[in-house]
Scaffold this active site. Structure first.
Site, short mmCIF file in Angstrom:
data_model
loop_
_atom_site.label_atom_id
_atom_site.label_comp_id
_atom_site.label_asym_id
_atom_site.label_seq_id
_atom_site.Cartn_x
_atom_site.Cartn_y
_atom_site.Cartn_z
N SER A 29 0.84 -1.20 0.00
CA SER A 29 0.00 0.00 0.00
C SER A 29 0.87 1.24 0.00
CB SER A 29 -0.95 0.07 1.19
OG SER A 29 -0.79 -1.00 2.06
N HIS A 60 -9.63 -4.51 -6.56
CA HIS A 60 -8.21 -4.75 -6.82
C HIS A 60 -7.99 -6.07 -7.52
CE1 HIS A 60 -6.16 -1.44 -4.80
NE2 HIS A 60 -7.23 -1.42 -4.02
N HIS A 82 -3.25 -10.16 2.71
CA HIS A 82 -2.78 -10.03 4.09
C HIS A 82 -3.33 -11.13 4.98
CE1 HIS A 82 -2.26 -5.96 2.44
NE2 HIS A 82 -1.27 -5.85 3.31
N TYR A 84 -4.53 -10.70 7.78
CA TYR A 84 -5.71 -10.24 8.52
C TYR A 84 -7.01 -10.56 7.79
CZ TYR A 84 -5.23 -5.90 5.68
OH TYR A 84 -5.10 -5.00 4.67
N GLU A 85 -6.90 -10.98 6.51
CA GLU A 85 -8.14 -11.25 5.79
C GLU A 85 -8.81 -12.53 6.26
OE1 GLU A 85 -7.41 -10.45 1.57
OE2 GLU A 85 -6.32 -8.72 2.34
N ALA A 112 3.43 -0.10 3.83
CA ALA A 112 3.11 1.11 4.57
C ALA A 112 3.22 0.77 6.04
CB ALA A 112 1.70 1.56 4.24
N MET A 207 1.22 -4.38 9.05
CA MET A 207 0.40 -5.59 9.01
C MET A 207 0.80 -6.53 7.88
SD MET A 207 -3.26 -3.67 9.55
CE MET A 207 -3.41 -2.27 10.68
N SER A 208 2.04 -6.45 7.43
CA SER A 208 2.42 -7.28 6.27
C SER A 208 3.89 -7.66 6.33
CB SER A 208 2.14 -6.50 4.98
OG SER A 208 3.04 -5.42 4.84
N ASN A 231 2.05 7.38 8.94
CA ASN A 231 1.44 8.00 10.13
C ASN A 231 2.31 7.72 11.34
OD1 ASN A 231 0.11 5.17 9.54
ND2 ASN A 231 0.08 5.45 11.76
N HIS A 243 -7.78 4.24 7.25
CA HIS A 243 -7.13 3.85 6.00
C HIS A 243 -6.88 5.08 5.13
CE1 HIS A 243 -5.71 1.07 3.06
NE2 HIS A 243 -6.64 1.38 2.18
#
Ligand code: HPA
Length: 272
Positions: A29, A60, A82, A84-85, A112, A207-208, A231, A243
């Protein structure tokens, strides 16, 4: 390696007329604008490649593109599934194994991340020196042979990291360096979690990337990874995280990211 990874590798090899780039770039991302500079000679959807993930996020399409980016021959992966999916850290296993089988030797990962370091604000780039697998999940669970006991001492290749520093100097881009802590997400951290991560010695959180690094090392690939700081970690700045907020942070780093890549990719191609 399983059958589907071998089949995907053959499909990539034949689409490339046997000339598979040695450098693969996994765009995370915030980094997707870089793909616009690619002059592609091959395009494949993940759906055409056995073992590649189906991407859930709206609209996507996961795509493999091969071509020239800033003068270097690269294989570009757009789209990462990811953990988290669905909780499965093996989402990118087929893809990473197929790349290695097709002849890729170097994986440049991008992501990111949130900053844990007040001296590293949003809009900056960070070279991963190491990671913390805080999720304590492995994409190698289920492997049966002894190669699963992968040495992670130099998971992020020191020689490639040196090239990234050199490229940043050449491009006049500030490149921070630090440890990336992998959290599952998809929720952002609490302020207490951010303080914990700081004490554990991490400079960035995301997260990746970590599952793919483990997969790549298992497959014998050299890994280099870069974070775009979108951030400050929750509680470190007067901002509320979303997001959309992280995407706005990414836009601030886009220029530096493009200049760094333009200097770095030819160096990686020569080293691969
Ligand atoms: N936390 C976790 N993942 C992230 C963040 C964050 O603050 N920013 C971008 N990805």
């Amino acid at each position: 390696m399983n059958e589907s990874a071998a089949a995907a590798a053959r499909r990539i090899g034949s689409a490339c007329d046997g000339r598979v780039p040695r450098v693969a770039l996994l765009l995370g991302s915030g980094w997707s604008p870089l793909a616009a500079a690619l002059v592609p000679r091959v395009e494949l959807d993940y759906a055409e490649l056995p073992g590649f993930p189906a991407l859930a996020v709206g609209g996507h399409v996961g795509r493999v593109r091969v071509g020239t980016l800033h003068g270097a021959e690269v294989l570009l992966l757009s789209g990462r599934k990811h953990a988290y999916e669905d909780g499965d850290p093996r989402a990118m296993k087929g893809a990473v194994q197929a790349l290695a089988a097709a002849g890729v030797t170097t994986l440049l990962q991008t992501n990111a991340a949130g900053s844990l370091d007040p001296a590293m604000p949003a809009g900056r780039l960070m070279l991963l020196s190491d990671h913390l697998n805080l999720v304590q999940a492995s994409p190698l669970v289920g492997e049966r042979d002894d190669r699963r006991f992968v040495d992670m001492a130099a998971a992020y290749d020191p020689a490639l990291a040196a090239l990234a520093r050199q490229a940043a100097r050449q491009a006049g881009v500030t490149l921070h360096e630090g440890v990336y802590a992998w959290v599952l997400g998809p929720q952002f951290e609490t302020p207490a979690e951010i303080r914990m991560l700081q004490r554990l010695g991490a400079q960035a959180v995301g997260m990746s990337t970590v599952p793919e690094t483990i997969l790549a090392r298992h497959a014998g690939l050299r890994v280099l990874a870069l974070s775009m700081i979108t951030n400050m970690g929750c509680g470190l700045a007067a901002e509320s995280l979303s997001h959309a907020h992280t995407l706005a942070g990414a836009a601030r780093a886009a220029d530096d990211a493009a200049r760094l890549m333009a200097a770095l990719l030819p160096m990686l191609e020569s080293a691969a």
